[in-house]
Design a protein around this motif. Structure first.
Motif, short mmCIF file in Angstrom:
data_model
loop_
_atom_site.label_atom_id
_atom_site.label_comp_id
_atom_site.label_asym_id
_atom_site.label_seq_id
_atom_site.Cartn_x
_atom_site.Cartn_y
_atom_site.Cartn_z
N TYR A 145 -13.58 -11.60 5.95
CA TYR A 145 -14.02 -10.24 5.61
C TYR A 145 -15.52 -10.23 5.32
O TYR A 145 -16.24 -9.32 5.73
CB TYR A 145 -13.25 -9.70 4.40
N GLU A 146 -15.99 -11.25 4.61
CA GLU A 146 -17.40 -11.30 4.25
C GLU A 146 -18.31 -11.29 5.48
O GLU A 146 -19.31 -10.58 5.51
CB GLU A 146 -17.68 -12.54 3.38
N ILE A 171 -13.72 -2.54 7.11
CA ILE A 171 -14.80 -2.83 6.16
C ILE A 171 -14.65 -1.96 4.91
O ILE A 171 -14.81 -2.43 3.79
CB ILE A 171 -16.17 -2.63 6.83
N GLU A 172 -14.32 -0.68 5.12
CA GLU A 172 -14.18 0.24 4.00
C GLU A 172 -12.84 0.09 3.27
O GLU A 172 -12.64 0.66 2.21
CB GLU A 172 -14.34 1.69 4.47
N ASN A 176 -18.13 -7.79 7.04
CA ASN A 176 -18.91 -6.85 6.23
C ASN A 176 -20.41 -7.07 6.45
O ASN A 176 -21.16 -6.10 6.57
CB ASN A 176 -18.54 -7.01 4.75
#
Length: 84
Positions: free
Chosen positions: A26-27, A60-61, A30
């Motif tokens: 995820y990082e 991302i949200e 993002n």
């Protein structure tokens, strides 16, 4: 969350594409942002459509892409149309 597919909108196929372009957390997603990630996916899959771009932004949200704001959808649609 361990797998990208644990994020909203990210199924196994999109997860595989993200990993193929070097995004496996995820990082990293993002950090790249939906537009940059989508452009890289488009390089390996010409069928990458606006819904895939919405899906990345929603992931991302942390929301289903259907729930993106109308302003965000318009911004992404304009971006998509400029890269067809």
């Amino acid at each position: 969350m361990n797998a990208l597919s644990d994020l909203p909108n990210i199924g196994k196929v999109l997860e595989g594409q993200l990993k193929e372009i070097g995004i496996d957390t995820y990082e990293l997603l993002n950090e790249a942002g939906s537009k940059k990630a989508w452009l890289k996916i488009k390089e390996i899959d010409e069928s990458a459509c606006v819904n895939r771009l919405y899906a990345l932004e929603g992931a991302i949200e942390g929301i289903r892409y259907h729930n993106l704001s109308e302003d965000k959808k318009k911004e992404l649609k304009d971006f998509y149309n400029s890269h067809k």
